[in-house]
Write a protein that holds these residues in place. Structure first.
Motif, PDB file in Angstrom:
ATOM      1  N   ALA A  78      57.546  29.953  46.195  1.00 58.26           N
ATOM      2  CA  ALA A  78      58.190  30.658  47.306  1.00 58.26           C
ATOM      3  C   ALA A  78      58.139  29.817  48.577  1.00 58.26           C
ATOM      4  CB  ALA A  78      57.524  32.003  47.528  1.00 58.26           C
ATOM      5  N   GLY A  79      56.996  29.216  48.845  1.00 59.23           N
ATOM      6  CA  GLY A  79      56.858  28.363  50.027  1.00 59.23           C
ATOM      7  C   GLY A  79      57.762  27.140  49.960  1.00 59.23           C
ATOM      8  N   ILE A  80      57.856  26.543  48.784  1.00 57.18           N
ATOM      9  CA  ILE A  80      58.715  25.367  48.616  1.00 57.18           C
ATOM     10  C   ILE A  80      60.176  25.732  48.828  1.00 57.18           C
ATOM     11  CG2 ILE A  80      59.600  23.763  46.856  1.00 57.18           C
ATOM     12  CD1 ILE A  80      56.648  23.657  45.821  1.00 57.18           C
ATOM     13  N   LEU A  81      60.581  26.886  48.311  1.00 55.77           N
ATOM     14  CA  LEU A  81      61.974  27.315  48.481  1.00 55.77           C
ATOM     15  C   LEU A  81      62.302  27.595  49.942  1.00 55.77           C
ATOM     16  CD1 LEU A  81      62.478  29.476  45.304  1.00 55.77           C
ATOM     17  CD2 LEU A  81      64.021  27.677  46.076  1.00 55.77           C
ATOM     18  N   VAL A  82      61.356  28.211  50.667  1.00 53.54           N
ATOM     19  CA  VAL A  82      61.576  28.462  52.095  1.00 53.54           C
ATOM     20  C   VAL A  82      61.632  27.142  52.857  1.00 53.54           C
ATOM     21  CG1 VAL A  82      60.549  29.415  54.198  1.00 53.54           C
ATOM     22  CG2 VAL A  82      60.580  30.768  52.104  1.00 53.54           C
TER      23      VAL A  82
ATOM     24  N   SER B 161      68.727  35.289  45.882  1.00 52.82           N
ATOM     25  CA  SER B 161      68.933  34.062  45.107  1.00 52.82           C
ATOM     26  C   SER B 161      67.658  33.221  45.057  1.00 52.82           C
ATOM     27  CB  SER B 161      70.087  33.249  45.697  1.00 52.82           C
ATOM     28  OG  SER B 161      69.815  32.859  47.030  1.00 52.82           O
ATOM     29  N   ASP B 162      66.874  33.240  46.154  1.00 61.73           N
ATOM     30  CA  ASP B 162      65.578  32.551  46.145  1.00 61.73           C
ATOM     31  C   ASP B 162      64.658  33.157  45.094  1.00 61.73           C
ATOM     32  OD1 ASP B 162      66.220  30.820  48.261  1.00 61.73           O
ATOM     33  OD2 ASP B 162      65.514  32.244  49.763  1.00 61.73           O
TER      34      ASP B 162
ATOM     35  N   GLU C 189      45.830  34.798  51.459  1.00 60.00           N
ATOM     36  CA  GLU C 189      45.592  33.646  50.591  1.00 60.00           C
ATOM     37  C   GLU C 189      46.885  33.160  49.910  1.00 60.00           C
ATOM     38  OE1 GLU C 189      42.367  34.722  52.229  1.00 60.00           O
ATOM     39  OE2 GLU C 189      42.939  36.170  50.699  1.00 60.00           O
ATOM     40  N   PRO C 190      47.692  34.046  49.274  1.00 60.42           N
ATOM     41  CA  PRO C 190      48.984  33.576  48.760  1.00 60.42           C
ATOM     42  C   PRO C 190      49.881  32.989  49.846  1.00 60.42           C
ATOM     43  CG  PRO C 190      48.458  35.728  47.855  1.00 60.42           C
ATOM     44  CD  PRO C 190      47.431  35.443  48.904  1.00 60.42           C
ATOM     45  N   ILE C 191      49.833  33.565  51.045  1.00 56.33           N
ATOM     46  CA  ILE C 191      50.671  33.056  52.130  1.00 56.33           C
ATOM     47  C   ILE C 191      50.192  31.681  52.575  1.00 56.33           C
ATOM     48  CG2 ILE C 191      51.553  33.477  54.458  1.00 56.33           C
ATOM     49  CD1 ILE C 191      52.653  35.334  52.297  1.00 56.33           C
ATOM     50  N   ALA C 192      48.879  31.453  52.569  1.00 58.46           N
ATOM     51  CA  ALA C 192      48.348  30.124  52.901  1.00 58.46           C
ATOM     52  C   ALA C 192      48.831  29.085  51.897  1.00 58.46           C
ATOM     53  CB  ALA C 192      46.824  30.165  52.949  1.00 58.46           C
ATOM     54  N   ILE C 193      48.874  29.467  50.620  1.00 53.90           N
ATOM     55  CA  ILE C 193      49.399  28.564  49.587  1.00 53.90           C
ATOM     56  C   ILE C 193      50.873  28.271  49.852  1.00 53.90           C
ATOM     57  CG2 ILE C 193      49.963  28.381  47.129  1.00 53.90           C
ATOM     58  CD1 ILE C 193      47.406  30.100  46.609  1.00 53.90           C
ATOM     59  N   ALA C 194      51.639  29.329  50.153  1.00 55.63           N
ATOM     60  CA  ALA C 194      53.064  29.155  50.444  1.00 55.63           C
ATOM     61  C   ALA C 194      53.265  28.265  51.672  1.00 55.63           C
ATOM     62  CB  ALA C 194      53.715  30.517  50.662  1.00 55.63           C
ATOM     63  N   TYR C 195      52.433  28.443  52.682  1.00 53.17           N
ATOM     64  CA  TYR C 195      52.526  27.650  53.905  1.00 53.17           C
ATOM     65  C   TYR C 195      52.273  26.169  53.615  1.00 53.17           C
ATOM     66  CZ  TYR C 195      50.948  25.752  58.419  1.00 53.17           C
ATOM     67  OH  TYR C 195      50.772  24.971  59.530  1.00 53.17           O
ATOM     68  N   ALA C 196      51.210  25.893  52.853  1.00 50.01           N
ATOM     69  CA  ALA C 196      50.905  24.502  52.500  1.00 50.01           C
ATOM     70  C   ALA C 196      52.031  23.902  51.669  1.00 50.01           C
ATOM     71  CB  ALA C 196      49.589  24.432  51.735  1.00 50.01           C
ATOM     72  N   ALA C 197      52.602  24.686  50.761  1.00 52.66           N
ATOM     73  CA  ALA C 197      53.686  24.198  49.914  1.00 52.66           C
ATOM     74  C   ALA C 197      54.938  23.898  50.740  1.00 52.66           C
ATOM     75  CB  ALA C 197      53.994  25.215  48.825  1.00 52.66           C
ATOM     76  N   ALA C 198      55.243  24.777  51.692  1.00 51.08           N
ATOM     77  CA  ALA C 198      56.398  24.553  52.560  1.00 51.08           C
ATOM     78  C   ALA C 198      56.237  23.271  53.357  1.00 51.08           C
ATOM     79  CB  ALA C 198      56.597  25.748  53.490  1.00 51.08           C
ATOM     80  N   ARG C 199      55.030  23.085  53.892  1.00 50.40           N
ATOM     81  CA  ARG C 199      54.784  21.864  54.678  1.00 50.40           C
ATOM     82  C   ARG C 199      54.862  20.622  53.795  1.00 50.40           C
ATOM     83  NH1 ARG C 199      55.873  18.838  57.752  1.00 50.40           N
ATOM     84  NH2 ARG C 199      54.589  17.704  59.239  1.00 50.40           N
ATOM     85  N   ALA C 200      54.352  20.714  52.568  1.00 49.49           N
ATOM     86  CA  ALA C 200      54.395  19.565  51.654  1.00 49.49           C
ATOM     87  C   ALA C 200      55.842  19.191  51.330  1.00 49.49           C
ATOM     88  CB  ALA C 200      53.628  19.894  50.380  1.00 49.49           C
TER      89      ALA C 200
ATOM     90  N   THR D 260      59.155  38.834  46.978  1.00 51.58           N
ATOM     91  CA  THR D 260      59.440  38.063  45.766  1.00 51.58           C
ATOM     92  C   THR D 260      59.823  38.950  44.586  1.00 51.58           C
ATOM     93  OG1 THR D 260      57.117  38.063  45.063  1.00 51.58           O
ATOM     94  CG2 THR D 260      57.851  36.217  46.463  1.00 51.58           C
ATOM     95  N   GLY D 261      60.146  40.207  44.822  1.00 48.91           N
ATOM     96  CA  GLY D 261      60.485  41.081  43.718  1.00 48.91           C
ATOM     97  C   GLY D 261      59.304  41.375  42.821  1.00 48.91           C
ATOM     98  N   ASN D 262      58.122  41.557  43.446  1.00 50.52           N
ATOM     99  CA  ASN D 262      56.884  41.935  42.746  1.00 50.52           C
ATOM    100  C   ASN D 262      56.282  40.826  41.890  1.00 50.52           C
ATOM    101  OD1 ASN D 262      56.779  44.550  43.841  1.00 50.52           O
ATOM    102  ND2 ASN D 262      58.163  45.322  42.264  1.00 50.52           N
ATOM    103  N   LEU D 263      56.576  39.578  42.201  1.00 49.05           N
ATOM    104  CA  LEU D 263      55.919  38.473  41.509  1.00 49.05           C
ATOM    105  C   LEU D 263      54.485  38.340  42.001  1.00 49.05           C
ATOM    106  CD1 LEU D 263      58.762  35.786  41.575  1.00 49.05           C
ATOM    107  CD2 LEU D 263      58.108  37.299  39.679  1.00 49.05           C
TER     108      LEU D 263
END
Length: 426
Positions: free
Chosen positions: A81-85, A101-102, A27-38, A69-72
């Protein structure tokens, strides 16, 4: 008996759709994926982000550590995280490339008001809409039903992509699940050409064993898997529970190793596969038989989960424990009837376990589900099954699976709402 060509290919397609590598809780990865695509659609790093999620996404992303993410923890960390990637091509493995740095940048942004989270009222349990803005430009990406199923993309108010899900009642699956039944799954496991599925299974064995060993040897969460080995004894049926629990210990607590999922869940992927793998290794069962046992366990889990959809208040570890319990019975030389009884006995015991999101205690639920599956296996091998038409147990295994699907999909909707309210302190 071999299946006809059409059904055979359908089962191959179902396995290919559901046995997918993923890094971290899906589920967090799906959020990151959608954010990266956006971000890709926007073309710039946004200065404002709105993450709208259905209740089940919030439930499963709220308390779990986002890998690399360093335990975030949580939804905002996942989106940032997705946006940064900013590279959606890697789908569920997109956070592998996060740098120190990310991580520092994510932590910095989390102290600002760049991102906010809103509840999305939706009939779909798995539903994410991410809106990103920069200056006068904006973009939005919608995911629905499955973790990488983008259904709508807009930029500056214009629709640039839309996908109509193939039958809302099928939860967006691209493969037809109506062909699944225990008898045909058993026949398919016995007759499938190994070259058609061996690459999928090799990946599942390699990835899921690796993270289980990491969970046993490392220090993650409450260390349920490690505790089982140390306190219950180093024997086959303890190892079955311990390795699956240890994989979840690691995965729910920030381990950056990938897993091969089942039905959109890494915990279900590990619970479905690791007990079968460990049992085969402990009992020195040949590789071909182990592969066939994994085919059976994976498809049984998919069959059970398809009836209730990707996300529910019904704990998916129970479905996966049914799958691996059936796989163990298969490896032990069980008949079709004994496999059916293993499934029925497991469902008659632990169908009340509630999903209250992805977190450390998932490891304990996995261990409990597998304990029930092991008991169900031994009862079935003795020719014993719980009485039909008592409780939710029906006359046939297919009727019982349908009843449990109804329980998870329809009966637990109100439970789902209340669990989320409790989690959010409402």
């Amino acid at each position: 008996m071999a299946l006809d060509k059409e059904k055979y290919q359908a089962y191959i397609s179902i396995l290919k759709e559901e046995l997918v590598p993923a890094l971290g809780c899906t589920e967090p990865i799906a959020i990151a994926y959608a954010a990266a695509r956006a971000r890709e659609v926007l073309g710039s790093f946004p200065d404002k982000v709105i993450v709208r999620c259905s209740g089940n996404i919030i439930k499963n992303a709220k308390s779990v550590i986002v890998p690399n993410t360093g335990n975030l923890k949580g939804i905002i960390a996942s989106a940032l995280a997705g946006i940064l990637v900013g590279d959606s091509t890697k789908e569920m493995s997109l956070l592998e490339e996060l740098t120190e740095s990310d991580i520092a940048k994510i932590k910095e942004l989390m102290q600002t008001d760049i991102c906010r989270v809103e509840m999305l009222k939706s009939d779909a349990n798995l539903h994410i809409v991410i809106q990103v803005m920069y200056a006068d430009n904006e973009a939005s990406v919608e995911i629905k039903h499955t973790h990488t199923n983008i259904t709508r993309i807009e930029k500056d108010g214009k629709l640039i992509f839309q996908k109509k899900c193939k039958g809302e009642n099928l939860n967006g699956f691209s493969t037809d699940r109506s062909t699944l039944n225990v008898r045909d799954i058993f026949d398919f496991a016995n007759t499938v050409k190994l070259e058609d599925i061996v690459d999928l299974l090799k990946g599942q064995i390699e990835y899921n064993l690796s993270i289980a060993r990491e969970g046993i040897n490392g220090n993650y969460g409450c260390g349920v898997g490690k505790m089982l080995i140390e306190c219950y004894g180093d024997n086959t049926f303890t190892k079955i529970r311990a390795y699956a629990a240890a994989g979840s210990d690691a995965r729910m607590n920030g381990c950056n190793l990938p897993v091969v999922t089942n039905s959109g869940s890494g915990n279900q992927g590990m619970t479905t596969s690791l007990p079968v793998i460990i049992y085969a290794q402990e009992k020195k069962i040949d590789q071909e038989k182990m592969y066939r046992g994994l085919v059976l366990s994976n498809l049984i889990t998919i069959h059970l989960r398809s009836a209730m959809g990707r996300l529910s208040a019904y704990c998916g570890a129970v479905c996966a424990a049914c799958g691996s319990g059936a796989g163990i019975t298969y490896l032990a030389g069980g008949t079709l009837k004994q496999i059916e009884r293993t499934i029925t006995n497991t469902l008659g015991n632990v169908s009340g376990i509630v999903c209250d999101g992805a977190k450390s205690s998932c490891a304990a639920k996995i261990a409990s589900g597998l304990d029930a599956a092991i008991m169900a296996h031994f009862l079935a091998m003795r020719g014993t099954a719980f009485e039909t038409n008592s409780g939710i147990i029906k006359e046939t295994v297919e009727d019982t699976i349908a009843a449990v699907g109804r329980l998870g999909h329809d009966g637990m909707k109100a439970t789902d709402v209340e669990v989320l309210k409790i989690m959010l302190g409402q």
